[in-house]
Structure formats: C-alpha cells, structure tokens
Design an enzyme around this catalytic site. Structure first.
Site, mmCIF file in Angstrom:
data_model
loop_
_atom_site.group_PDB
_atom_site.id
_atom_site.type_symbol
_atom_site.label_atom_id
_atom_site.label_comp_id
_atom_site.label_asym_id
_atom_site.label_seq_id
_atom_site.Cartn_x
_atom_site.Cartn_y
_atom_site.Cartn_z
ATOM 1 N N HIS A 25 4.895 6.173 7.929
ATOM 2 C CA HIS A 25 5.179 5.498 9.182
ATOM 3 C C HIS A 25 4.690 6.763 10.048
ATOM 4 C CE1 HIS A 25 5.547 1.605 7.513
ATOM 5 N NE2 HIS A 25 6.493 2.032 6.924
ATOM 6 N N ARG A 79 -2.295 3.935 5.841
ATOM 7 C CA ARG A 79 -2.384 3.585 4.408
ATOM 8 C C ARG A 79 -3.449 4.598 3.874
ATOM 9 N NH1 ARG A 79 -2.347 -1.074 7.318
ATOM 10 N NH2 ARG A 79 -0.572 -2.703 6.922
ATOM 11 N N GLU A 91 12.837 3.574 8.700
ATOM 12 C CA GLU A 91 13.364 2.395 8.197
ATOM 13 C C GLU A 91 14.231 2.517 6.952
ATOM 14 O OE1 GLU A 91 9.679 1.180 4.800
ATOM 15 O OE2 GLU A 91 9.033 1.180 6.760
ATOM 16 N N SER A 143 0.921 -1.100 -0.115
ATOM 17 C CA SER A 143 0.107 -0.091 -0.087
ATOM 18 C C SER A 143 0.911 1.352 0.275
ATOM 19 C CB SER A 143 -1.009 -0.048 1.265
ATOM 20 O OG SER A 143 -0.171 -0.322 2.379
ATOM 21 N N HIS A 167 5.557 6.075 0.830
ATOM 22 C CA HIS A 167 6.179 5.258 0.069
ATOM 23 C C HIS A 167 5.323 4.059 -0.421
ATOM 24 C CE1 HIS A 167 7.023 4.205 4.360
ATOM 25 N NE2 HIS A 167 7.047 2.826 3.793
ATOM 26 N N LYS A 221 -6.880 -2.970 2.788
ATOM 27 C CA LYS A 221 -7.057 -2.917 4.142
ATOM 28 C C LYS A 221 -7.751 -1.528 4.548
ATOM 29 C CE LYS A 221 -2.799 -5.711 5.322
ATOM 30 N NZ LYS A 221 -1.602 -5.578 5.624
ATOM 31 N N GLN A 279 1.704 4.134 1.561
ATOM 32 C CA GLN A 279 1.768 4.387 3.232
ATOM 33 C C GLN A 279 2.921 5.244 3.620
ATOM 34 O OE1 GLN A 279 4.455 0.612 4.721
ATOM 35 N NE2 GLN A 279 2.657 -0.088 3.365
ATOM 36 N N LYS A 287 8.584 4.662 13.201
ATOM 37 C CA LYS A 287 9.096 3.636 12.230
ATOM 38 C C LYS A 287 9.968 4.265 11.104
ATOM 39 C CE LYS A 287 7.643 -0.275 9.686
ATOM 40 N NZ LYS A 287 6.552 -1.005 9.403
#
Length: 413
Positions: A110, A284, A135, A106, A265, A290, A108, A133
């Site tokens: 964080h 998302r 990453e 998706s 991203h 979802k 999304q 988060k």
C-alpha cells in the site's frame, strides 16, 4: 429504532464477495447475515465485511438510514473529537474489516501518502483515494501470511538452495546479492524476479514444481509446501517464487501483525479482523488476475528485511477500578496514528466499562449477546461510539466477545 442522539449508533455494514473469499460457512457470511438481516448466498465466496466510511463499502446508521460518513460530517467535532478532527479531517480515519481468506490474495503493498497522491492524480479510476494505508491484522483463526522480506542470510541460502529462484533472478542479481547483501542488492533481486520474462518465470516454476513433487511430501519444508499450494491456486504466477523472498508467518488466534506503507505482503489463508487507514489503494504484482503495476511496486518498497513483529496484545484493566469486573481486555498498538485494536471478553452477567477514548470508536460483537451503550447487541452487531463516550458492555446469558477499533492513544498523549 435507534435514537440518533443515543450514546451509540448501530450500523449496517457492507459485505464484499471477492474471489479469494471463503465459499460455504465463514465468519464474513455469518456476521454479515446477522448484521444486515439478509441471508448470505453461501455458494458465493464471502471475503470481507467493512465497518467504516470508505465509499467502496460505506456503513449506514440503522436508526436513520443515513450514511455514517454523512452523519459524522454533519457534527464532525462532536462525533470525532477536536484532536481527531484537527489531525485527520472530518471523516473516520480508520476502516475495520473481517476477512475470510480461502486462497492467497495478491502480492501487494500500500502506498505512502506521497505516492498515493501521485497515483490518485494520475489514475483515479485505479487508485481511488489519495491516502496511505498502513494496516494491522489480528487472527481470529490460525492465519497465514507472507509479509516483508526474509532476512538477508535466509535469502542468500534460498538463492543457493532453490536453483529455480536463482534462475528467475538471473545470475547477475543473484551473485551481486550473495557477494554483498544490502537493501540495494535485495531491490535488484526482487525487481529481476518480478520483471522476468513470461518464459523465464514459466520455466522456473514448472521445474520447481516438478522437482518438489518428486520429493517425499513429509520431507518438504513449510515454504516448499507453500510454493506448491500457491502454484495450484495461481498456476505459473511469478508470485509463487515470493514464497522464498518474503517471510511466511502463521499467527495463532489472538496474535497480530502490522504492516507499514510500502511493505510487501500477501494474506494466504484464515480469518482475521483487520484495521487500516481509510483507503483502498493497492499496488499489485503477483498472485492475481487483476491489474499489475510491477514497476511501481518494485520502486516503492522500502526493502526492509527480517521477521515481522508479532503482537500478543497487552492486558489492560477495564476502567471501572472500583468493582471487580469479570472481563478480559487486550490492546494491540501498532506504530501508526490512525488506529489500534482491542479485544473484549465479558463474562455472562457481567458489565465492563470500556476505557473512554477522546476519539471515535467502532465495536464489533463477535459472540454472545447483551447491551452496549444502551443498545441491545448480539453477534454481528456493529456499533459506533463518538469521542469521549463512556460505553458499558453488559453480557447476557452468555459471554460477549467483541473487538474495538479506535484512534491510537498516542495521538492524545
């Protein structure tokens, strides 16, 4: 079995079968099978192998059957080191994964710590922890992703060249951005596209698809080809239009990108090693069956624009300066405290001493076999080393290829 007081702990890790994962042969299926000793059902998609202490997929210590999280908590200062314990608390602050991506994840972002705390307090069943988060993603195969907003001049071009994008954004937002590209007008365009009515989105995408399908395939730009591919994966989804809003990046094996909190991203295709702060919070807004939190996503983003930084890794000397070791070590350092990644290639019959970290480390053996910190290891082995542990890696008859996740060195500087 492993002695719990041994230098390193061998771990059994969790495999996640999300629907975007790879069916058939994949790194996650193969590594997971070797790590757990359970054969993988290759008819199911294999998406992620998790190495760490997150409760949604905790690693277990092979020798004791205890969770890694509980094992660390019982001797937090010894396992994590004083600085890690004081900085991050009594848990492993990073989560490492292998991803096998068949179709787009998706669109999304964080949350940062402030937003994560608020989301977790408000809806703990959706936002399961209160952590941020950031990453980083290190390509194993060629790896494709959408990440961060395209530069302002690129978006100005896209709004004029892609009439369907302009229609979804609406004339007001499109004209405002073209007249004065800025963070504020970019927010206006993205929010307008992501919150456009179902009817507007559906019309824009079907006219985009029919226009592109009339063109000669070889004449399509990579971004146009991507939009068509996303539409076959998620028909009529507003995320298809994000191909024109976000940077389309293809990493070569051994290249790495990092993503701060609140940056949009979507991973598209390929296999990678990923490291992140220990959190599973995702907001998302597209390319997903979802729950979508479009308003929160549009509100939380930084709206920084421009191409992402690609890291090629820095060659570092293995710390045993006295003897010539036949090993190549590369280090990938993001601008985040929680983690950095290293890759190791140790030639057959050679030994390499990993540089000692004042914090905890997790090693994944990707190829070859031999010994690591006194434990026998082979492809799929995952090993935890506590703070200040000197871990030697000895390759047997074939070279060992391994990854190490560890706390960013700047925390100890």
């Amino acid at each position: 079995p492993s002695d719990p007081s041994a230098m390193v702990l061998s771990l059994t890790c969790a495999v996640q079968n999300y629907d975007w994962g790879i069916t058939g042969d994949s790194e996650v299926a193969s590594l997971g099978e070797r790590n757990t000793g359970t054969s993988a059902d290759r008819e199911k998609p294999h998406a992620e192998l998790w190495m760490g202490t997150h409760p949604s997929g905790p690693s277990m210590v092979k020798g004791t059957g205890e969770g890694l999280k509980e094992t660390i908590a019982a001797k937090a200062e010894e396992f994590l080191g004083k600085v890690t314990l004081e900085t991050f608390g009594a848990d492993l602050p990073f989560l490492t994964k292998v991803l096998s991506v068949a179709k787009a994840l998706s669109i999304q972002a964080h949350p940062d710590k402030t937003l994560a705390r608020a989301l977790h307090a408000d809806r703990p069943h959706v936002y399961k922890d209160a952590n941020h988060k950031p990453e980083m993603t290190l390509a194993i195969t060629e790896f494709e992703a959408l990440c961060g907003f395209v530069a302002h001049d690129v978006l100005v071009q896209n709004l004029s060249k892609v009439p369907e994008l302009r229609a979804a954004a609406g004339e007001d937002a499109s004209a405002a951005f073209a007249a004065a590209p800025s963070t504020a007008t970019l927010r206006q365009v993205f929010t307008a596209v992501m919150t456009a009515s179902a009817e507007t989105v559906s019309e824009s995408i079907s006219s985009l698809v029919s226009r592109l399908r009339k063109e000669d395939e070889s004449a399509l730009s990579p971004v146009d080809a991507l939009a068509l591919r996303l539409e076959t994966q998620y028909p009529g989804d507003v995320g298809v239009l994000c191909a024109y809003l976000l940077n389309y990046v293809t990493l070569r094996p051994g290249q790495c990108i990092y993503l701060a909190a609140n940056e949009p991203h979507a991973y598209l295709q390929g296999e990678c090693v990923e490291c992140m702060a220990t959190s599973d919070n995702v907001v998302r807004a597209g390319l997903t069956p979802k729950l979508r939190d479009t308003a929160i996503l549009c509100d939380m983003l930084t709206y920084n624009a421009g191409e992402p930084t690609v890291l090629d890794g820095d060659a570092i000397k293995s710390s045993d300066g006295a003897t010539k070791t036949n090993a190549t070590v590369r280090r990938y350092v993001p601008p985040f405290d929680e983690f950095q990644l290293e890759t190791y290639e140790v030639e057959a019959g050679s030994t390499c001493l990993a540089s000692v970290s004042p914090g905890p480390c997790v090693f994944l053996v990707f190829g070859g076999a031999g010994e690591m910190g006194g434990e026998k290891v082979a492809r799929g082995s995952v090993v935890f080393a506590k703070a200040d542990e000197a871990v030697s890696i000895t390759a047997g008859e074939e070279a060992i290829v391994a990854y190490r996740a560890m706390i960013n060195s700047r925390v100890f500087a």
